[in-house]
Write a protein that holds these residues in place. Structure first.
Motif, PDB file in Angstrom:
ATOM      1  N   THR A 140      13.488   4.794  42.549  1.00 21.99           N
ATOM      2  CA  THR A 140      13.626   3.444  43.327  1.00 21.99           C
ATOM      3  C   THR A 140      15.872   4.624  43.892  1.00 21.99           C
ATOM      4  O   THR A 140      15.436   3.719  44.383  1.00 21.99           O
ATOM      5  CB  THR A 140      14.361   2.183  42.347  1.00 21.99           C
ATOM      6  N   ARG A 141      15.662   5.449  43.238  1.00 20.09           N
ATOM      7  CA  ARG A 141      17.775   5.465  43.587  1.00 20.09           C
ATOM      8  C   ARG A 141      17.452   6.189  44.475  1.00 20.09           C
ATOM      9  O   ARG A 141      17.528   6.651  45.350  1.00 20.09           O
ATOM     10  CB  ARG A 141      18.308   6.016  42.734  1.00 20.09           C
ATOM     11  N   ALA A 142      16.129   7.343  44.355  1.00 21.24           N
ATOM     12  CA  ALA A 142      16.156   8.562  44.950  1.00 21.24           C
ATOM     13  C   ALA A 142      14.957   8.718  46.370  1.00 21.24           C
ATOM     14  O   ALA A 142      14.539   9.971  46.570  1.00 21.24           O
ATOM     15  CB  ALA A 142      16.394   9.989  44.460  1.00 21.24           C
ATOM     16  N   VAL A 143      13.480   8.465  45.718  1.00 11.80           N
ATOM     17  CA  VAL A 143      12.445   8.256  46.321  1.00 11.80           C
ATOM     18  C   VAL A 143      12.471   7.774  47.231  1.00 11.80           C
ATOM     19  O   VAL A 143      11.561   7.747  48.551  1.00 11.80           O
ATOM     20  CB  VAL A 143      11.266   9.013  45.373  1.00 11.80           C
ATOM     21  N   TYR A 144      12.118   6.248  46.856  1.00  8.08           N
ATOM     22  CA  TYR A 144      11.881   4.938  47.429  1.00  8.08           C
ATOM     23  C   TYR A 144      12.868   5.005  48.165  1.00  8.08           C
ATOM     24  O   TYR A 144      13.625   3.585  46.525  1.00  8.08           O
ATOM     25  CB  TYR A 144      10.908   4.272  46.702  1.00  8.08           C
ATOM     26  N   LEU A 145      13.118   4.375  49.311  1.00 10.66           N
ATOM     27  CA  LEU A 145      14.308   3.552  49.474  1.00 10.66           C
ATOM     28  C   LEU A 145      14.249   2.147  49.617  1.00 10.66           C
ATOM     29  O   LEU A 145      13.135   1.951  51.121  1.00 10.66           O
ATOM     30  CB  LEU A 145      15.283   3.557  50.639  1.00 10.66           C
ATOM     31  N   ARG A 548      26.246  16.429  56.327  1.00 12.59           N
ATOM     32  CA  ARG A 548      25.743  16.696  57.401  1.00 12.59           C
ATOM     33  C   ARG A 548      24.306  16.014  58.012  1.00 12.59           C
ATOM     34  O   ARG A 548      24.453  14.821  59.032  1.00 12.59           O
ATOM     35  CB  ARG A 548      25.303  18.403  57.424  1.00 12.59           C
ATOM     36  N   ILE A 549      23.416  15.051  57.179  1.00 18.08           N
ATOM     37  CA  ILE A 549      22.480  14.547  57.317  1.00 18.08           C
ATOM     38  C   ILE A 549      23.914  12.931  58.178  1.00 18.08           C
ATOM     39  O   ILE A 549      23.346  12.355  59.119  1.00 18.08           O
ATOM     40  CB  ILE A 549      22.896  13.561  55.664  1.00 18.08           C
ATOM     41  N   ILE A 607      23.729   8.865  53.258  1.00 10.32           N
ATOM     42  CA  ILE A 607      23.591   8.687  51.174  1.00 10.32           C
ATOM     43  C   ILE A 607      22.132   8.772  50.568  1.00 10.32           C
ATOM     44  O   ILE A 607      22.372  10.187  49.776  1.00 10.32           O
ATOM     45  CB  ILE A 607      24.340   8.204  50.621  1.00 10.32           C
ATOM     46  N   PHE A 608      21.186   8.515  51.052  1.00 14.05           N
ATOM     47  CA  PHE A 608      19.747   8.739  49.763  1.00 14.05           C
ATOM     48  C   PHE A 608      19.540   9.471  50.547  1.00 14.05           C
ATOM     49  O   PHE A 608      18.322   9.872  49.237  1.00 14.05           O
ATOM     50  CB  PHE A 608      19.106   6.603  50.443  1.00 14.05           C
ATOM     51  N   LEU A 609      18.964   9.681  51.842  1.00  8.15           N
ATOM     52  CA  LEU A 609      18.657  11.045  51.477  1.00  8.15           C
ATOM     53  C   LEU A 609      19.580  12.278  51.429  1.00  8.15           C
ATOM     54  O   LEU A 609      18.825  13.460  51.090  1.00  8.15           O
ATOM     55  CB  LEU A 609      18.632  11.596  52.943  1.00  8.15           C
ATOM     56  N   LEU A 643      17.308  13.824  62.393  1.00  9.66           N
ATOM     57  CA  LEU A 643      17.181  14.167  60.694  1.00  9.66           C
ATOM     58  C   LEU A 643      15.775  14.094  60.396  1.00  9.66           C
ATOM     59  O   LEU A 643      15.348  14.845  59.407  1.00  9.66           O
ATOM     60  CB  LEU A 643      18.158  13.031  60.620  1.00  9.66           C
ATOM     61  N   LEU A 644      14.757  12.444  59.904  1.00 10.01           N
ATOM     62  CA  LEU A 644      13.427  12.495  59.671  1.00 10.01           C
ATOM     63  C   LEU A 644      12.812  14.167  60.046  1.00 10.01           C
ATOM     64  O   LEU A 644      11.889  13.642  59.245  1.00 10.01           O
ATOM     65  CB  LEU A 644      13.064  11.645  59.352  1.00 10.01           C
ATOM     66  N   ARG A 645      12.108  14.455  60.331  1.00 10.74           N
ATOM     67  CA  ARG A 645      11.538  15.922  61.212  1.00 10.74           C
ATOM     68  C   ARG A 645      12.338  16.532  60.663  1.00 10.74           C
ATOM     69  O   ARG A 645      11.239  17.231  60.402  1.00 10.74           O
ATOM     70  CB  ARG A 645      11.943  14.884  63.353  1.00 10.74           C
ATOM     71  N   ARG A 646      13.437  16.372  60.297  1.00 13.15           N
ATOM     72  CA  ARG A 646      14.137  18.379  59.403  1.00 13.15           C
ATOM     73  C   ARG A 646      13.823  17.727  58.353  1.00 13.15           C
ATOM     74  O   ARG A 646      13.323  18.668  57.284  1.00 13.15           O
ATOM     75  CB  ARG A 646      15.698  18.207  59.654  1.00 13.15           C
TER      76      ARG A 646
END
Lengths: 710, 200
Positions: A140-145, A548-549, A607-609, A643-646
């Motif tokens: 829930t912190r790092a995979v599923y926002l 960068r993100i 930050i999540f990504l 960004l998501l594309r990358r």
């Protein structure tokens, strides 16, 4: 691991059954609010962790109100990374939930399913005390926002919560576990060392006791040699003196002391017996000498005197009785006479008061003078006591008393003399018996006195011999004891050497253990900060990526830089995102207060990504974003999509949106660019209790990667 | 404020942009953006996702005046090579750069940047472009995401990383390894540490 497919039934928005092919680099889920987009994400999360935290972490809400089967179930297939495919199934029937796991073709027993799943997905999670909770947090912190919790990390969470979350994600919890385990181990170690320390005084005391005993034994060395011959001669003499016969061991054997002890006891008994005889002989001799003085009083004369006196007393008593009777009669007569005289006195007194010329009674003339004299004589007359009778009685009584006293004295003398004679007879019988008991024979013509002297001399001689033997025995026993002491001294010397070596070893062992404990303590103290340092270091590693993100989304014209600030406060790690305006060099620690809601969402997504991409090892190689950005400006939205594309080159990307236009843009932007690549689009329409209408399609890769550049 | 000086020239900016894009997987179109643009002022790049035109204007004023023309040139270049059914036809990016400053025209600059009507624009002036890194940061949205730099600094197991941490600098490395191994093997940690110490 990447997601391959998910099948849901009776789960949340899906009352019926629905299957989704997720085997793609990017999956775009498009559907109006309430159409079931979030349910797909929740199903994935529930299958992997058994809980959906935003629903309270309990099973009840996952069961659809319109479940056609009466239960909620999810089957999730994962694969990739060269590992075997995993199929996770969970079901909840309203009362209990169950889980099955298949690894490749092998079904894992239910009891081991959860642990095996974590082992395959996120081995580092097993370092945490509660691995299931840890993997749920990691997902829930790092995979599923989650749509509802986009900004929790930057808004709702405290600095400490953020730091802890990052700590768990990067597996720094393992350092805490290591520190706790080391602390437990050190505590056990300390207890064991304390026990050893408690043994130390006992060991020291043991050495002291042995040293004291040894010192004492050194002072009791044998004084003179006792030969085997001395020993055997003493035994022979004892046998002659009346000790019973026995087997005689060698002097140097340990049994010699026992035999000597037994012989000494027997000698003691004989000695006592002889001493008693000697005393009895002496006593009898004295008795015998006293017995020669016989009683001299004549019993017959005494008896006759007593008889005579008894008769005299009886006669005297009779005389006295007669005299007392006579005296009583005389006294009675005297009383009558005195009464008469009293009467005459009273009459004379009355008459004298009434004397006249004539008699007042008979009126005759009378001799007045003579009458008055006569009357006065009567009045003044006195009564004389009867003396003769009473004095005779007194004399007789006195004589009787004297006789009775003499009789009593003679009777006492008679009794005493009788008793003396009786005692003498008894004594004679007793002495006769004692002579007999001591072995004197009447018929042997021996004189008692001579016999007594002879017997006393004999007993005395034997007693001297026994005493002499006992004295020698005492010396033998003492020497034997000294011999034993000598042997014991050798044993104690060896034991003392051992005890000193053990004590020294214990001292050294304790000192070494203390050194190990000190090293462990140093490590424990260091590990307390090591976990936080690890997190801070990793945050520093992630920060450039986060920057960068963030710049790609570029949500704010001035705050174009983001920092992941971390610090330690009172031993606790803290972390906060900071925004910086590089031109004015202004910094804010609270992005939520200076950004609009959509801008803050963009920061949260960045930050999540950054965490998702930068943290390294995650339970899933995926990034799942449930309707992440709403109301964002077009330019920022395009930045996010670019960004998501990358991102999809690094992570399997699953993005949902309620906006059809945005969905189309996502599908186009996230299209595959290489042959074999796949982007899946799932459209959810027309929700009904059984679930929404599902349209699935794949976006095909372009045939030519380069078209402008010929 | 950092507006008083410009460290990079127009030529340097173009050279940097071209180098960064090619380094990020782009190919440069030999044909360029069109006849009205010189190779020094405009270049065209393409990668599997998108078509990027980089234009470097000597002044902000020229940029402000000619950016619509540049956009038109990019659209023409795209439509000339890509069919209207191809999703890539929507993937044009216009990078507008100048070493001079926008000064009071920041609002205009921002409006150009926010104009996504035909293609997305990336705009930067001398205020932002002072070093090569600034050019790279501007173009970063068009480049692959470098996550490996961050990831390679992260060991798979944090316990392996302990000896390098400052907190444990004064603890012997072999002692750390011993307790970590014992922890993983679920063995009594101090026993192992003690035995190892005694062997030394």
């Amino acid at each position: 691991m990447r997601l391959k497919s998910v099948t849901v039934q009776g789960f949340r928005a899906f009352g019926g059954s629905a299957a989704f092919d997720l085997d793609a680099e990017a999956v775009v889920i498009v559907g109006a609010n309430g159409s079931g987009k979030t349910s797909i994400f929740d199903a994935i999360l529930w299958a992997l962790t058994g809980k959906v935290m935003r629903l309270g972490g309990v099973d009840a809400p996952v069961l659809s109100m319109w479940s056609e089967s009466g239960e909620a179930s999810v089957q999730l297939v994962l694969g990739g990374n060269g590992g075997e495919a995993l199929e996770v199934s969970r079901a909840y029937d309203g009362v209990r939930s169950r889980m099955t796991l298949t690894v490749g073709e092998q079904q894992v027993p239910e009891a081991l399913a959860n642990g095996t799943l974590i082992q395959h997905l996120w081995p580092v999670g097993l370092n945490n005390a509660d691995a299931s909770e840890a993997i749920a947090v990691a997902l829930t912190r790092a995979v599923y926002l989650q749509q509802d919790n986009v900004r929790d990390f930057i808004d709702a969470d405290s600095d400490e919560d953020r730091f802890r979350a990052i700590s768990e994600l990067i597996g720094a919890g393992a350092v805490t576990q290591l520190q706790a385990a080391l602390e437990r181990s050190r505590n056990q170690w300390t207890r064991a060392t304390t026990t050893m320390n408690q043994d130390l005084p006992t060991q020291q005391e043991r050495v002291q006791v042995l040293e004291t005993e040894l010192e004492r034994l050194v002072s009791s060395r044998p004084e003179g040699e006792v030969s085997e011959r001395d020993w055997r001669e003493w035994i022979a003499a004892c046998l002659d003196a009346g000790v019973s016969g026995r087997e005689v061991p060698a002097w140097t054997s340990t049994a010699a002391a026992t035999v000597a002890d037994e012989v000494m006891r027997e000698l003691g008994a004989v000695q006592k017996q002889l001493e008693r005889r000697e005393v009895e002989l002496q006593s009898l001799s004295a008795e015998q000498s006293r017995l020669t003085l016989q009683p001299t009083m004549d019993l017959a004369e005494l008896t006759a005197t007593v008889g005579r006196l008894t008769e005299q007393v009886d006669a005297s008593r009779k005389d006295l009785l007669l005299l007392r009777q006579q005296a009583a009669e005389q006294a009675r007569l005297e009383t009558l006479r005195a009464d008469h005289q009293d009467d005459l006195k009273r009459l004379a007194a009355i008459a004298i008061r009434h004397l006249d010329e004539r008699c007042p009674v008979c009126a005759q003339e009378y001799d007045h003078e003579a009458t008055r004299n006569r009357l006065e004589a009567l009045i003044s007359s006195s009564q004389s006591p009867p003396e003769a009778g009473s004095s005779a009685v007194a004399v007789a009584a006195q004589a009787l008393s004297a006789l009775e006293s003499e009789l009593a004295a003679q009777q006492g003398e008679l009794e005493k003399t009788t008793q003396v004679n009786r005692d003498w007879t008894t004594r004679v019988a007793y002495i006769d018996k004692r002579f007999a008991d001591l072995g004197f024979g009447e018929g042997k013509g021996l004189h008692r006195g001579d016999w007594l002297a002879s017997e006393f001399q004999s007993a005395h001689a034997r007693l001297s011999q026994i005493r002499q033997l006992r004295s020698v025995g005492d010396r033998l026993l003492l020497e034997r004891a000294r011999l034993a002491d000598s042997s014991r001294r050798s044993e104690i010397e060896k034991e003392l050497e051992r005890a000193k070596a053990e004590l020294s070893g214990l001292d050294v062992a304790i000192a070494e253990r203390e050194t190990t404990k000190e090293l462990a303590t140093k490590m424990i103290d260091a590990l307390r900060s090591a976990g936080d340092e690890l997190v801070s270091e990793r945050l520093r590693a992630i920060e450039p990526l986060a920057r960068r993100i963030y710049r790609r989304i570029d949500p704010h014209p001035a705050f174009t830089n983001v920092h992941l600030k971390s610090w330690l406060l009172r031993g606790k790690g803290h972390m906060a995102p900071q925004l910086e305006d590089p031109v004015s060099q202004k910094v804010t620690d609270q992005p939520g207060l200076v950004l609009s809601s959509s801008q803050a969402n963009a920061v949260a997504v960045a930050i999540f990504l950054a965490v998702n991409l930068g943290v390294g090892d995650l339970p899933l190689d995926a990034a799942m974003l449930d309707d992440p950005l709403q109301s964002l400006d077009d330019v920022n939205l395009l930045g996010l999509i670019d960004l998501l594309r990358r991102v999809k080159k690094e992570r399997q990307l699953i993005v949902s949106t309620h906006d059809t236009r945005f969905g189309q843009l996502l599908a186009r932007k996230l299209r595959p660019t290489v042959p074999g690549g796949r982007t899946a689009v799932i459209e959810l329409r027309d929700w009904r209790p059984g679930g929404p209408q599902i349209l699935e399609r794949s976006v095909q890769p372009t045939e030519r990667q380069f078209q402008v550049v010929a | 404020m950092r507006t008083e000086s410009v460290a990079l020239s127009a030529t340097q900016i173009m050279a940097a942009a071209a180098s960064i894009l090619v380094g990020g997987g782009y190919r440069q179109a030999q044909a360029g953006l069109g006849d009205e643009w010189t190779d020094e002022s405009a270049r065209l790049f393409e990668d599997p996702y998108s078509v990027v035109a980089v234009l470097v204007f000597p002044t902000w004023a020229e940029l402000k005046e000619r950016w619509p023309q540049a956009q038109a040139s990019l659209v023409t270049a795209i439509t000339r090579s890509i069919s209207s059914a191809d999703p890539k036809v929507w993937e044009g990016y216009l990078v507008l750069l100048t070493p001079s400053t926008a000064g009071p025209d920041r609002a205009i600059l921002d409006s150009v940047r926010r104009d996504t009507s035909r293609v997305r624009k990336l705009v930067a002036t001398g205020e932002e472009l002072r070093h090569l890194l600034d050019v790279e940061q501007l173009l970063s949205g068009l480049l692959p995401l470098d996550v490996h730099h961050a990831q390679k600094m992260l060991p798979e197991d944090p316990l392996n990383h302990l000896p390098s941490l400052p907190a444990l600098r004064n603890v012997p490395r072999d002692a750390i390894k011993l307790i970590v191994d014992a922890f993983r093997d679920q063995q009594p940690m101090l026993d192992r540490l003690h035995q190892a110490r005694k062997k030394q």
